[in-house]
Scaffold this motif. Sequence first.
Motif, PDB file in Angstrom:
ATOM      1  N   VAL A   1      38.473  43.895 161.035  1.00 36.32           N
ATOM      2  CA  VAL A   1      38.271  44.755 159.868  1.00 36.32           C
ATOM      3  C   VAL A   1      36.848  44.601 159.329  1.00 36.32           C
ATOM      4  N   LEU A   2      36.350  43.378 159.288  1.00 32.56           N
ATOM      5  CA  LEU A   2      34.975  43.163 158.814  1.00 32.56           C
ATOM      6  C   LEU A   2      33.970  43.835 159.736  1.00 32.56           C
ATOM      7  N   ASN A   3      34.214  43.816 161.032  1.00 28.92           N
ATOM      8  CA  ASN A   3      33.329  44.514 161.965  1.00 28.92           C
ATOM      9  C   ASN A   3      33.378  46.024 161.739  1.00 28.92           C
ATOM     10  N   ASN A   4      34.532  46.519 161.393  1.00 32.70           N
ATOM     11  CA  ASN A   4      34.667  47.949 161.132  1.00 32.70           C
ATOM     12  C   ASN A   4      33.915  48.363 159.871  1.00 32.70           C
ATOM     13  N   ILE A   5      33.897  47.483 158.883  1.00 30.71           N
ATOM     14  CA  ILE A   5      33.229  47.809 157.621  1.00 30.71           C
ATOM     15  C   ILE A   5      31.740  47.513 157.697  1.00 30.71           C
ATOM     16  N   LEU A   6      31.384  46.358 158.203  1.00 36.13           N
ATOM     17  CA  LEU A   6      29.997  45.889 158.148  1.00 36.13           C
ATOM     18  C   LEU A   6      29.208  46.194 159.412  1.00 36.13           C
ATOM     19  N   GLY A   7      29.863  46.623 160.461  1.00 31.04           N
ATOM     20  CA  GLY A   7      29.166  46.878 161.700  1.00 31.04           C
ATOM     21  C   GLY A   7      29.360  45.746 162.692  1.00 31.04           C
ATOM     22  N   ARG A   8      28.648  45.857 163.792  1.00 30.26           N
ATOM     23  CA  ARG A   8      28.787  44.877 164.862  1.00 30.26           C
ATOM     24  C   ARG A   8      28.407  43.484 164.375  1.00 30.26           C
ATOM     25  N   ASP A   9      29.217  42.484 164.761  1.00 31.37           N
ATOM     26  CA  ASP A   9      29.034  41.088 164.352  1.00 31.37           C
ATOM     27  C   ASP A   9      29.097  40.926 162.838  1.00 31.37           C
ATOM     28  N   GLY A  10      29.827  41.813 162.169  1.00 32.38           N
ATOM     29  CA  GLY A  10      29.939  41.699 160.720  1.00 32.38           C
ATOM     30  C   GLY A  10      30.683  40.465 160.272  1.00 32.38           C
ATOM     31  N   GLU A  11      31.571  39.944 161.122  1.00 31.25           N
ATOM     32  CA  GLU A  11      32.329  38.760 160.727  1.00 31.25           C
ATOM     33  C   GLU A  11      31.456  37.517 160.638  1.00 31.25           C
ATOM     34  N   ARG A  12      30.270  37.561 161.253  1.00 30.77           N
ATOM     35  CA  ARG A  12      29.373  36.409 161.211  1.00 30.77           C
ATOM     36  C   ARG A  12      28.577  36.330 159.905  1.00 30.77           C
ATOM     37  N   MET A  13      28.681  37.342 159.078  1.00 28.61           N
ATOM     38  CA  MET A  13      27.934  37.333 157.817  1.00 28.61           C
ATOM     39  C   MET A  13      28.543  36.398 156.788  1.00 28.61           C
ATOM     40  N   LEU A  14      29.830  36.041 156.965  1.00 32.70           N
ATOM     41  CA  LEU A  14      30.515  35.221 155.974  1.00 32.70           C
ATOM     42  C   LEU A  14      31.216  34.059 156.654  1.00 32.70           C
ATOM     43  N   PRO A  15      31.253  32.883 156.027  1.00 31.06           N
ATOM     44  CA  PRO A  15      32.071  31.776 156.556  1.00 31.06           C
ATOM     45  C   PRO A  15      33.550  32.072 156.339  1.00 31.06           C
ATOM     46  N   ASP A  16      34.384  31.343 157.030  1.00 33.35           N
ATOM     47  CA  ASP A  16      35.820  31.626 157.005  1.00 33.35           C
ATOM     48  C   ASP A  16      36.409  31.553 155.598  1.00 33.35           C
ATOM     49  N   GLU A  17      36.089  30.517 154.853  1.00 34.46           N
ATOM     50  CA  GLU A  17      36.683  30.356 153.529  1.00 34.46           C
ATOM     51  C   GLU A  17      36.298  31.510 152.605  1.00 34.46           C
ATOM     52  N   LEU A  18      35.060  31.966 152.701  1.00 31.00           N
ATOM     53  CA  LEU A  18      34.605  33.057 151.847  1.00 31.00           C
ATOM     54  C   LEU A  18      35.224  34.389 152.263  1.00 31.00           C
ATOM     55  N   LYS A  19      35.461  34.552 153.562  1.00 31.45           N
ATOM     56  CA  LYS A  19      36.148  35.762 154.032  1.00 31.45           C
ATOM     57  C   LYS A  19      37.518  35.896 153.378  1.00 31.45           C
ATOM     58  N   TRP A  20      38.297  34.817 153.462  1.00 32.70           N
ATOM     59  CA  TRP A  20      39.655  34.868 152.945  1.00 32.70           C
ATOM     60  C   TRP A  20      39.682  34.939 151.424  1.00 32.70           C
ATOM     61  N   LEU A  21      38.713  34.317 150.781  1.00 29.80           N
ATOM     62  CA  LEU A  21      38.657  34.397 149.316  1.00 29.80           C
ATOM     63  C   LEU A  21      38.380  35.825 148.869  1.00 29.80           C
TER      64      LEU A  21
ATOM     65  N   VAL B   1      24.039  46.862 152.543  1.00 34.90           N
ATOM     66  CA  VAL B   1      25.403  47.141 152.986  1.00 34.90           C
ATOM     67  C   VAL B   1      26.033  48.220 152.109  1.00 34.90           C
ATOM     68  N   VAL B   2      25.789  48.171 150.811  1.00 30.74           N
ATOM     69  CA  VAL B   2      26.343  49.184 149.907  1.00 30.74           C
ATOM     70  C   VAL B   2      25.794  50.560 150.254  1.00 30.74           C
ATOM     71  N   ARG B   3      24.485  50.638 150.485  1.00 27.34           N
ATOM     72  CA  ARG B   3      23.870  51.938 150.771  1.00 27.34           C
ATOM     73  C   ARG B   3      24.319  52.494 152.117  1.00 27.34           C
ATOM     74  N   GLU B   4      24.309  51.634 153.153  1.00 24.68           N
ATOM     75  CA  GLU B   4      24.512  52.128 154.508  1.00 24.68           C
ATOM     76  C   GLU B   4      25.971  52.153 154.951  1.00 24.68           C
ATOM     77  N   ARG B   5      26.801  51.271 154.411  1.00 31.08           N
ATOM     78  CA  ARG B   5      28.162  51.156 154.905  1.00 31.08           C
ATOM     79  C   ARG B   5      29.225  51.684 153.938  1.00 31.08           C
ATOM     80  N   ILE B   6      28.873  51.829 152.661  1.00 32.29           N
ATOM     81  CA  ILE B   6      29.870  52.281 151.682  1.00 32.29           C
ATOM     82  C   ILE B   6      29.518  53.638 151.098  1.00 32.29           C
ATOM     83  N   LEU B   7      28.321  53.761 150.504  1.00 36.22           N
ATOM     84  CA  LEU B   7      27.965  55.025 149.850  1.00 36.22           C
ATOM     85  C   LEU B   7      27.897  56.182 150.835  1.00 36.22           C
ATOM     86  N   LYS B   8      27.424  55.926 152.050  1.00 35.84           N
ATOM     87  CA  LYS B   8      27.361  57.003 153.035  1.00 35.84           C
ATOM     88  C   LYS B   8      28.756  57.519 153.384  1.00 35.84           C
TER      89      LYS B   8
END
Length: 254
Positions: free
Chosen positions: A88-108, A243-250
Amino acid sequence: MALTNSRTAARLARQAVRTTRGQPVAPSYRPASSSFSTSATRPSQLEDRPRWSYTPEKMKAPFSPHITKDPSRSVWKVNDNPQKLDEVLNNILGRDGERMLPDELKWLAVTHKSFDQGRRGFNDRLAFLGRQICVFECTQSIITSPPSGQEHEDLFADRRKPFEDETLRGVDNLTDRQPSDMLSPQKLAQFALDTGLTTVVRWKPRMPENIKGSGFDPIMSGAVYALIGAIALQQGGKIASRVVRERILKRLRT
């Protein structure tokens, strides 16, 4: 009248104490000593589990103070698969989007306070930070967009001549559009549906038979904001704004 009632209550209390004196306490109501232990030692199997995957032992009560009228309403399945969250993070943030956040912060970021009574942490503070970034970027987008072309009547045209400047023309766009129009809970909830974020948000609806009435839209929009807040906390404000400009507002404009 009040004095008589208080004397009656006191007499009943004394009778109850005399009646129950000497009787053993029922074993089912005795608190488990391990639940209130102050020892720092923990079983070895708990050390291997990530923090997001379990409720801390010392935060568990020995009994539940709630009486559930309908046990089926307390059953709600949430995602516990890290791979699904990464997709899901890759779908929202793009390729390798899951690497932008550590595991604990993802789940939080995807945990609402209704899940597990908030004992595993929740995303309110991250959502507050992310909302400020989203509103700022949305306001800037409205101001820098071409003028709407609608002419507004100047009621004081005969008394003054307004100051005009090319760089300030975009401010008039805020008369017709506001960030709250683009970032409404309904639109952000639809964004969460389209990207699959709703499948990984951990929450417990108050009425499982009425998801919308349980606060679906604000909870899902809060998860979107919390994701932006988590990125800002981990990667910085510039990355979060991009991320807000390119992945959400668009996506919201389409």
